[in-house]
Design a protein around this motif. Structure first.
Motif, PDB file in Angstrom:
ATOM      1  N   MET A  28      -2.056   2.192   9.863  1.00 63.04           N
ATOM      2  CA  MET A  28      -0.919   1.334   9.590  1.00 63.04           C
ATOM      3  C   MET A  28      -0.391   1.636   8.185  1.00 63.04           C
ATOM      4  SD  MET A  28      -0.418  -2.821   9.607  1.00 63.04           S
ATOM      5  CE  MET A  28      -2.072  -3.255   9.342  1.00 63.04           C
ATOM      6  N   ALA A  29       0.913   1.822   8.055  1.00 63.79           N
ATOM      7  CA  ALA A  29       1.544   2.137   6.775  1.00 63.79           C
ATOM      8  C   ALA A  29       1.683   0.869   5.938  1.00 63.79           C
ATOM      9  CB  ALA A  29       2.911   2.754   7.004  1.00 63.79           C
ATOM     10  N   VAL A  30       1.501   1.044   4.645  1.00 60.03           N
ATOM     11  CA  VAL A  30       1.642  -0.069   3.715  1.00 60.03           C
ATOM     12  C   VAL A  30       3.071  -0.074   3.192  1.00 60.03           C
ATOM     13  CG1 VAL A  30       0.848  -1.047   1.539  1.00 60.03           C
ATOM     14  CG2 VAL A  30      -0.781   0.075   3.064  1.00 60.03           C
ATOM     15  N   ALA A  31       3.718  -1.220   3.294  1.00 57.05           N
ATOM     16  CA  ALA A  31       5.097  -1.344   2.814  1.00 57.05           C
ATOM     17  C   ALA A  31       5.109  -1.279   1.292  1.00 57.05           C
ATOM     18  CB  ALA A  31       5.702  -2.655   3.286  1.00 57.05           C
ATOM     19  N   PRO A  32       6.104  -0.599   0.698  1.00 57.24           N
ATOM     20  CA  PRO A  32       6.181  -0.555  -0.765  1.00 57.24           C
ATOM     21  C   PRO A  32       6.387  -1.951  -1.330  1.00 57.24           C
ATOM     22  CG  PRO A  32       8.137   0.436   0.231  1.00 57.24           C
ATOM     23  CD  PRO A  32       7.188   0.098   1.344  1.00 57.24           C
ATOM     24  N   LYS A  33       5.745  -2.206  -2.460  1.00 58.44           N
ATOM     25  CA  LYS A  33       5.862  -3.505  -3.106  1.00 58.44           C
ATOM     26  C   LYS A  33       7.271  -3.677  -3.677  1.00 58.44           C
ATOM     27  CE  LYS A  33       3.532  -6.470  -6.379  1.00 58.44           C
ATOM     28  NZ  LYS A  33       2.434  -6.604  -7.310  1.00 58.44           N
ATOM     29  N   ALA A  34       7.878  -4.794  -3.390  1.00 55.88           N
ATOM     30  CA  ALA A  34       9.234  -5.068  -3.885  1.00 55.88           C
ATOM     31  C   ALA A  34       9.196  -5.262  -5.403  1.00 55.88           C
ATOM     32  CB  ALA A  34       9.797  -6.313  -3.219  1.00 55.88           C
ATOM     33  N   VAL A  35      10.133  -4.657  -6.076  1.00 55.04           N
ATOM     34  CA  VAL A  35      10.243  -4.806  -7.518  1.00 55.04           C
ATOM     35  C   VAL A  35      11.053  -6.058  -7.801  1.00 55.04           C
ATOM     36  CG1 VAL A  35      11.110  -3.767  -9.642  1.00 55.04           C
ATOM     37  CG2 VAL A  35      10.127  -2.316  -7.863  1.00 55.04           C
TER      38      VAL A  35
END
Length: 91
Positions: free
Chosen positions: A1-8
């Protein structure tokens, strides 16, 4: 499962009304968003002040030598001489 990039997280920038007017007009006539104009202006300003910025960082690093006295100097704004004049610090 891919990890979503953390929102800045973006922070609002509070400026006085006259500065906001200048930013708005400048952005409009340059065809930029206010956000892009401010970002570019800050980059240009800091580039122009690179030596002042470097000198400030060097000064800050000289204070942080790992000693208790340097910690006290940083926290209080006192110089080493002022600390010594009031009894100094036992390290």
């Amino acid at each position: 499962m891919a990890v979503a990039p953390k929102a800045v997280r973006q922070s609002p920038l509070k400026v006085d009304p006259e500065t906001d007017r200048l930013i708005s007009q400048g952005a409009h006539f340059l065809g930029l968003t206010k956000k892009d104009l401010v970002a570019e202006a800050v980059r240009v300003y800091l580039e122009q002040r690179r030596e002042d910025l470097r000198a400030g960082m060097v000064d800050a690093l000289q204070v942080l030598d790992g000693s208790l006295k340097s910690d006290v100097m940083l926290l209080t704004g006192l110089t080493a001489e002022e600390i010594d004049a009031v009894g100094g610090i036992d390290e």
